[in-house]
Design an enzyme around this catalytic site. Structure first.
Site, short mmCIF file in Angstrom:
data_model
loop_
_atom_site.label_atom_id
_atom_site.label_comp_id
_atom_site.label_asym_id
_atom_site.label_seq_id
_atom_site.Cartn_x
_atom_site.Cartn_y
_atom_site.Cartn_z
N GLU A 1 -1.71 0.20 -8.76
CA GLU A 1 -3.16 0.07 -8.66
C GLU A 1 -3.81 1.38 -8.22
O GLU A 1 -3.39 1.99 -7.24
CB GLU A 1 -3.46 -1.04 -7.64
CG GLU A 1 -4.87 -1.56 -7.67
CD GLU A 1 -5.05 -2.71 -6.68
OE1 GLU A 1 -4.10 -3.49 -6.46
OE2 GLU A 1 -6.13 -2.80 -6.09
N ASP B 1 -0.30 -0.40 -4.46
CA ASP B 1 -1.73 -0.01 -4.50
C ASP B 1 -1.88 1.33 -3.78
O ASP B 1 -1.58 1.44 -2.59
CB ASP B 1 -2.57 -1.09 -3.80
CG ASP B 1 -4.07 -0.79 -3.87
OD1 ASP B 1 -4.45 0.22 -4.49
OD2 ASP B 1 -4.85 -1.57 -3.30
N ASP C 1 -9.13 -0.49 -9.81
CA ASP C 1 -9.88 -1.23 -8.79
C ASP C 1 -11.18 -0.45 -8.53
O ASP C 1 -12.21 -0.71 -9.15
CB ASP C 1 -8.99 -1.34 -7.52
CG ASP C 1 -9.69 -1.94 -6.30
OD1 ASP C 1 -10.92 -2.07 -6.31
OD2 ASP C 1 -9.00 -2.26 -5.30
N LYS D 1 -13.41 -7.34 -8.06
CA LYS D 1 -14.03 -7.72 -6.79
C LYS D 1 -15.52 -7.80 -7.06
O LYS D 1 -16.15 -6.78 -7.38
CB LYS D 1 -13.75 -6.68 -5.72
CG LYS D 1 -12.27 -6.54 -5.34
CD LYS D 1 -12.05 -5.39 -4.38
CE LYS D 1 -10.58 -5.27 -4.02
NZ LYS D 1 -10.27 -3.99 -3.35
N LYS E 1 0.86 -1.18 0.00
CA LYS E 1 0.00 0.00 0.00
C LYS E 1 0.90 1.24 0.00
O LYS E 1 1.88 1.30 0.77
CB LYS E 1 -0.89 0.01 1.25
CG LYS E 1 -1.91 -1.13 1.27
CD LYS E 1 -3.10 -0.83 0.38
CE LYS E 1 -4.16 -1.91 0.53
NZ LYS E 1 -5.33 -1.68 -0.33
#
Ligand code: MG
Length: 387
Positions: A229, A202, A254, A278, A176
């Site tokens: 991401e 991300d 995402d 997702k 992250k």
């Protein structure tokens, strides 16, 4: 299929270690579960992926509960449902939003359908995928697993976590990042793990309000990442496209991908070259399969992200990630990484090569549900019935 009973349960599932987010520390994950039953006696559990706070999307446990209880479930109960896809269409007609709430119901219907047919959920999904039928692909029997590492206080601490993850066998390590907490961290991990390690970063849209992101992105571009991401805002296809033109690392979207329409827009504008899929975010499996197929035709890989699901939600993720265009490792960590004790049996495990087995030999979601444990963890419950 006719769904005659829908129970909503909120459970508080204890985490192995506190999970730190921007809004605080979580020691128990609040999870909304559904238990569905059809007229012929088939039963299935499903999970709503919404979190307690609205930081990932605007939906939360406390928006999904009334969306399902007051609005969606009463419109589904007792209705003749031809296919799970037709239930998706019905739910979209009821509301364009509330995707995570819709997904919990719609994915439950997919599991019910698999139960009714006596086949694995993964098998039902591959049969529903047009491109898989055309190419006569079988579901994968194993899915490679990646890990998402949260932010650490120093590059050294992140390196330590990364080395642990590598030793455990994870196939890809995702870090992250956010402005001012990026280049030095990624460089340290790349130096420690070597040039062959599959690494990604991300940003969770954290550069959206930050004007001077290009320099950081150009520096990150030098580390051979599998992807960066969601650097920019959810609805910012144009600036993502501009950034993608300037860096070689694939941008993976995402939060921006809420359905097949936004995936098509991403492809048309070249706003990204990978999708973190997702199912909860896009309203369920019907939309997920459509996105999977659309990306496969464009030669764009997808992979399955995680939402800190219990073993029930993970079962749905594993089934989805068995589709052929899920070519990058999924965030499918074993139960023991998150939970003191999961609510499924057997618990999800990962082998020494960092792979999760797809339970194709079992019908439905492929794991047993520990109802006694769910009873112990339940803090509120409502059951709705047809008629
Ligand atoms: Mg993400």
């Amino acid at each position: 299929m006719q769904i005659v009973r829908i129970s909503l349960r909120e459970i508080h599932l204890p985490l192995v270690e506190p999970f730190r987010t921007a809004t605080g520390t979580v020691t128990n994950r609040r999870i909304l579960l559904l238990a569905l039953a059809d007229r012929d006696g088939a039963e299935a559990w499903s999970e709503c992926v919404a979190h307690e706070s609205p930081t990932y999307s605007s939906e939360t446990v406390d928006t999904c509960w009334p969306a399902i209880n007051d609005w969606l479930a009463p419109r589904v109960l007792g209705q003749e449902i031809a296919t799970p896809q037709s239930l998706h269409d019905t739910l979209v007609r009821e509301t364009p939003g509330h995707r995570m709430a819709r997904a919990a119901l719609e994915m439950g219907a997919w599991a019910l359908e698999a139960e009714r047919r006596g086949i694995a959920l993964a098998r039902l999904l591959v049969d529903a995928s047009e491109i898989s039928r055309e190419r006569k692909t079988e579901p994968r029997t194993y899915v490679e697993t990646g890990i998402a590492l949260g932010m650490e206080a120093s590059p050294e601490a992140l390196v330590e976590r990364s080395l642990e993850a590598k030793a455990m066998g994870y196939c890809r390590i995702k870090m992250k990042i956010e402005p001012h907490h990026d280049v030095e961290y990624v460089r340290a991990v790349r130096d420690a793990l070597g040039p062959d390690a599959r690494l990604s970063a991300d940003a969770n849209r954290s550069y959206a309000l930050y004007q001077d992101y290009l320099g950081s992105m150009e520096e990150l571009d030098r580390f051979g990442l599998t992807m960066i991401e969601q650097p920019l805002g959810n609805d910012d296809m144009a600036r993502h496209a501009d950034l993608q033109r300037r860096i070689a690392t694939p941008i993976c979207l995402d939060e921006s991908i809420t359905g097949v329409t936004s995936a098509e827009e991403m492809l048309a504008q070249d706003s990204g070259r990978m999708v973190n899929l997702k199912a909860g975010r896009v309203g369920g499996f019907t939309e997920s399969v459509a996105i999977h197929d659309t990306c496969a035709r464009a030669g764009v890989p997808v992979w399955c992200g995680g939402m800190l699901e219990s073993g029930i939600g993970r079962a749905y993720n594993v089934a989805l990630a068995s589709l052929p265009n899920f070519t990058e490792p999924g965030d499918l960590s074993p139960s023991e990484r998150y939970w003191e004790r999961d609510i499924v049996s057997p618990a999800w495990t990962m082998d020494s090569e960092g792979r999760v087995h797809v339970p194709l030999e079992r019908r439905g979601i492929g794991v047993g549900v520990d109802v006694a444990r769910i009873d112990d963890l339940t803090v509120r419950e409502v059951t709705l019935r047809a008629g």
